[in-house]
Write a protein that holds these residues in place. Structure first.
Motif, mmCIF file in Angstrom:
data_model
loop_
_atom_site.group_PDB
_atom_site.id
_atom_site.type_symbol
_atom_site.label_atom_id
_atom_site.label_comp_id
_atom_site.label_asym_id
_atom_site.label_seq_id
_atom_site.Cartn_x
_atom_site.Cartn_y
_atom_site.Cartn_z
ATOM 1 N N MET A 150 0.830 -1.210 0.000
ATOM 2 C CA MET A 150 0.000 0.000 0.000
ATOM 3 C C MET A 150 0.861 1.254 0.000
ATOM 4 S SD MET A 150 -3.081 -0.914 2.653
ATOM 5 C CE MET A 150 -4.304 -2.185 2.278
ATOM 6 N N ARG A 151 1.884 1.255 0.817
ATOM 7 C CA ARG A 151 2.765 2.436 0.863
ATOM 8 C C ARG A 151 3.485 2.624 -0.471
ATOM 9 N NH1 ARG A 151 2.628 4.458 5.801
ATOM 10 N NH2 ARG A 151 2.389 3.107 7.627
ATOM 11 N N GLU A 152 3.937 1.522 -1.086
ATOM 12 C CA GLU A 152 4.624 1.626 -2.371
ATOM 13 C C GLU A 152 3.694 2.128 -3.471
ATOM 14 O OE1 GLU A 152 6.200 -2.254 -2.988
ATOM 15 O OE2 GLU A 152 7.903 -1.973 -1.617
ATOM 16 N N LEU A 153 2.400 1.827 -3.347
ATOM 17 C CA LEU A 153 1.424 2.282 -4.331
ATOM 18 C C LEU A 153 0.912 3.685 -4.047
ATOM 19 C CD1 LEU A 153 -0.640 -1.018 -4.794
ATOM 20 C CD2 LEU A 153 0.964 -0.010 -6.411
ATOM 21 N N GLY A 154 1.325 4.253 -2.905
ATOM 22 C CA GLY A 154 0.913 5.612 -2.589
ATOM 23 C C GLY A 154 -0.297 5.720 -1.683
ATOM 24 N N TYR A 155 -0.752 4.605 -1.123
ATOM 25 C CA TYR A 155 -1.908 4.635 -0.223
ATOM 26 C C TYR A 155 -1.438 4.649 1.231
ATOM 27 C CZ TYR A 155 -4.159 3.216 -4.570
ATOM 28 O OH TYR A 155 -4.590 3.151 -5.868
ATOM 29 N N GLY A 156 -0.743 5.707 1.613
ATOM 30 C CA GLY A 156 -0.187 5.782 2.950
ATOM 31 C C GLY A 156 -1.232 5.805 4.034
ATOM 32 N N GLY A 157 -2.343 6.520 3.802
ATOM 33 C CA GLY A 157 -3.401 6.585 4.799
ATOM 34 C C GLY A 157 -4.035 5.239 5.048
ATOM 35 N N ALA A 158 -4.317 4.509 3.987
ATOM 36 C CA ALA A 158 -4.903 3.174 4.137
ATOM 37 C C ALA A 158 -3.929 2.231 4.832
ATOM 38 C CB ALA A 158 -5.292 2.622 2.768
ATOM 39 N N ALA A 159 -2.626 2.373 4.528
ATOM 40 C CA ALA A 159 -1.624 1.533 5.176
ATOM 41 C C ALA A 159 -1.567 1.805 6.675
ATOM 42 C CB ALA A 159 -0.257 1.770 4.534
ATOM 43 N N SER A 160 -1.601 3.070 7.061
ATOM 44 C CA SER A 160 -1.578 3.420 8.485
ATOM 45 C C SER A 160 -2.828 2.910 9.187
ATOM 46 C CB SER A 160 -1.462 4.938 8.648
ATOM 47 O OG SER A 160 -0.270 5.424 8.070
ATOM 48 N N ALA A 161 -3.984 2.993 8.517
ATOM 49 C CA ALA A 161 -5.226 2.500 9.114
ATOM 50 C C ALA A 161 -5.169 0.995 9.325
ATOM 51 C CB ALA A 161 -6.409 2.871 8.216
ATOM 52 N N LEU A 162 -4.589 0.275 8.354
ATOM 53 C CA LEU A 162 -4.464 -1.173 8.492
ATOM 54 C C LEU A 162 -3.524 -1.530 9.641
ATOM 55 C CD1 LEU A 162 -5.031 -4.021 7.521
ATOM 56 C CD2 LEU A 162 -3.233 -3.760 5.801
ATOM 57 N N GLU A 163 -2.423 -0.790 9.771
ATOM 58 C CA GLU A 163 -1.497 -1.032 10.890
ATOM 59 C C GLU A 163 -2.197 -0.817 12.226
ATOM 60 O OE1 GLU A 163 3.079 -0.125 9.713
ATOM 61 O OE2 GLU A 163 1.755 1.612 9.717
ATOM 62 N N GLU A 164 -2.974 0.266 12.314
ATOM 63 C CA GLU A 164 -3.641 0.597 13.580
ATOM 64 C C GLU A 164 -4.714 -0.420 13.928
ATOM 65 O OE1 GLU A 164 -6.127 4.317 15.601
ATOM 66 O OE2 GLU A 164 -5.244 4.512 13.591
ATOM 67 N N GLU A 165 -5.504 -0.827 12.925
ATOM 68 C CA GLU A 165 -6.605 -1.748 13.205
ATOM 69 C C GLU A 165 -6.112 -3.155 13.482
ATOM 70 O OE1 GLU A 165 -10.842 -3.126 11.125
ATOM 71 O OE2 GLU A 165 -9.686 -1.435 10.341
ATOM 72 N N SER A 166 -5.038 -3.585 12.788
ATOM 73 C CA SER A 166 -4.529 -4.945 12.977
ATOM 74 C C SER A 166 -3.562 -5.060 14.143
ATOM 75 C CB SER A 166 -3.833 -5.415 11.698
ATOM 76 O OG SER A 166 -2.676 -4.636 11.435
ATOM 77 N N GLY A 167 -2.950 -3.942 14.528
ATOM 78 C CA GLY A 167 -1.941 -3.993 15.578
ATOM 79 C C GLY A 167 -0.614 -4.545 15.104
ATOM 80 N N VAL A 168 -0.448 -4.683 13.793
ATOM 81 C CA VAL A 168 0.791 -5.207 13.200
ATOM 82 C C VAL A 168 1.520 -4.064 12.522
ATOM 83 C CG1 VAL A 168 1.781 -6.813 11.525
ATOM 84 C CG2 VAL A 168 -0.226 -7.488 12.859
ATOM 85 N N GLN A 169 2.781 -3.858 12.886
ATOM 86 C CA GLN A 169 3.584 -2.791 12.304
ATOM 87 C C GLN A 169 4.473 -3.342 11.197
ATOM 88 O OE1 GLN A 169 3.252 0.494 13.284
ATOM 89 N NE2 GLN A 169 1.563 -0.338 14.503
ATOM 90 N N LEU A 170 4.612 -2.558 10.128
ATOM 91 C CA LEU A 170 5.471 -2.981 9.021
ATOM 92 C C LEU A 170 6.912 -3.163 9.488
ATOM 93 C CD1 LEU A 170 6.151 -3.477 6.044
ATOM 94 C CD2 LEU A 170 6.307 -1.007 5.735
ATOM 95 N N VAL A 171 7.415 -2.180 10.233
ATOM 96 C CA VAL A 171 8.791 -2.221 10.719
ATOM 97 C C VAL A 171 8.765 -2.399 12.235
ATOM 98 C CG1 VAL A 171 10.982 -0.995 10.851
ATOM 99 C CG2 VAL A 171 9.517 -0.706 8.842
ATOM 100 N N PRO A 172 9.449 -3.413 12.780
ATOM 101 C CA PRO A 172 9.434 -3.646 14.228
ATOM 102 C C PRO A 172 10.126 -2.517 14.981
ATOM 103 C CG PRO A 172 11.024 -5.081 13.148
ATOM 104 C CD PRO A 172 10.254 -4.411 12.063
ATOM 105 N N PRO A 173 9.844 -2.379 16.288
ATOM 106 C CA PRO A 173 10.408 -1.282 17.085
ATOM 107 C C PRO A 173 11.936 -1.217 17.027
ATOM 108 C CG PRO A 173 8.670 -2.388 18.309
ATOM 109 C CD PRO A 173 8.887 -3.188 17.071
ATOM 110 N N ALA A 174 12.613 -2.365 17.015
ATOM 111 C CA ALA A 174 14.077 -2.355 16.993
ATOM 112 C C ALA A 174 14.597 -1.725 15.706
ATOM 113 C CB ALA A 174 14.619 -3.771 17.147
ATOM 114 N N ALA A 175 13.959 -2.026 14.570
ATOM 115 C CA ALA A 175 14.391 -1.445 13.307
ATOM 116 C C ALA A 175 14.114 0.054 13.269
ATOM 117 C CB ALA A 175 13.690 -2.139 12.147
ATOM 118 N N LEU A 176 12.993 0.487 13.861
ATOM 119 C CA LEU A 176 12.700 1.925 13.942
ATOM 120 C C LEU A 176 13.738 2.639 14.809
ATOM 121 C CD1 LEU A 176 8.801 1.896 14.356
ATOM 122 C CD2 LEU A 176 10.119 2.580 12.345
ATOM 123 N N ARG A 177 14.142 1.977 15.890
ATOM 124 C CA ARG A 177 15.163 2.578 16.761
ATOM 125 C C ARG A 177 16.491 2.696 16.031
ATOM 126 N NH1 ARG A 177 18.569 0.530 21.201
ATOM 127 N NH2 ARG A 177 19.035 2.304 22.564
#
Length: 331
Positions: A11-38
């Protein structure tokens, strides 16, 4: 979780950033784990020791045993070394080279061959400008660190940072798997595989009508091959020869069956030189050569050039076209 992560990435690669963020929030699954973000934040802040510690942490928790953390460590340490030299801190750079980079130099990425020798040579540079020029380094700063993060994405384990276009690659592989498992697949007779349904071809799509008979060989024919351009057919025979046939321009002519036009093939080449039966014949991708082989432990390559590759022909014409255009503009 993996499917959701791949969907978010796509979704992010296709330009649907808002939909991607909504899916992350509703599913509780993050694309990048906390360690990689750190790790991302630490690299941007230039906290190299902590960044190396996070790489160790990612390696310890990665289920992918084949991933080697040392290539990522080399990327970080090399960047730290270049920033020290760019700031004029030669002594700390030398200490870093001796204590940390040298033990890991044997595991540097393929695109960083002879790493230790190259970095040692940079110590002899007389100015930061010379370091930047010789190392192709943009200089210490946010832009260079962002470039480092881009390189690290290819060095970190895929479970931490999924490879770009991963979902598209899997879908393409799924389509290809359908074609591979199709028992009667025929490019000209079947529809293109779809992800929305299982792909199957029936027996009726296979060629079933006789259109030509080629009878120039004196013994059994053991192998045949069409040229990539589709206009020529090569055959290998037990009579120790190979023949090349051309589909004539007036290919389709009336035949005894109204529903099956005959194809006119004419013999254009007869290749000898073998003293044993031939079991293999094949064209090169540009149709300029033919390879023949058989029971005599001998392979022959023939330059035939029966087809003129369209791309090479256009490349040949381009200089002539440019000359005509230049002359026209001058006149």
């Amino acid at each position: 979780g993996e499917v959701v992560r791949l969907m978010v990435q796509a979704m992010r690669e296709l330009g649907y950033g808002g939909a991607a963020s909504a899916l992350e929030e509703e599913s509780g699954v993050q694309l990048v784990p906390p360690a990689a973000l750190r790790l991302h934040r630490l690299v941007l802040d230039g906290q190299w020791e902590d960044a190396l510690a996070v790489i160790d942490l990612l390696a310890a928790h990665s289920p992918l045993s084949r991933w080697d953390k040392r290539t990522a460590q080399v990327e970080v340490l090399e960047h730290q070394f270049l920033e020290l030299l760019d700031g004029g801190h030669t002594a700390p750079a030398l200490a870093l080279l001796r204590s940390k980079i040298s033990p890991l130099s044997a595991h540097s990425p393929p695109h960083h061959s002879n790493l230790l020798q190259r970095l040692t040579a940079l110590l002899l540079c007389k100015s930061p400008e010379e370091v930047r020029a010789r190392a192709n380094f943009p200089g210490a700063g946010l832009q260079a660190r962002k470039q480092l993060l881009m390189r690290l994405q290819h060095e970190l384990p895929p479970d931490a940072v999924p490879r770009r276009g991963r979902l598209a690659s899997l879908l393409l592989a799924a389509r290809q798997a359908q074609v591979t498992s199709c028992l009667y697949h025929n490019v000209s007779g079947c529809s293109a595989p779809s992800l929305l349904s299982d792909h199957t071809c029936t027996k009726e799509t296979l060629p079933q009508k006789h259109v030509a008979t080629l009878a120039e060989h004196a013994d059994e024919v053991w192998n045949v091959c069409f040229s990539p351009c589709g206009r020529y057919l090569a055959s290998a025979s037990k009579d120790c020869t190979a023949r090349v046939w051309e589909l004539s321009d007036d290919a389709a002519t009336p035949s005894t069956s109204a529903s099956s036009p005959a194809l006119n093939w004419k013999l254009v080449l007869s290749l000898g030189g073998h003293h044993h039966p031939l079991s293999l014949v094949s064209f090169s991708p540009d149709s300029a050569h033919i390879v023949t082989g058989g029971l005599g432990r001998l392979i022959k390559i023939w330059r035939v050039a029966v087809c003129t590759p369209p791309l090479l022909f256009l490349l040949f014409l381009l200089p002539i076209i440019y000359i005509f255009i230049f002359v026209f503009l001058l006149s």
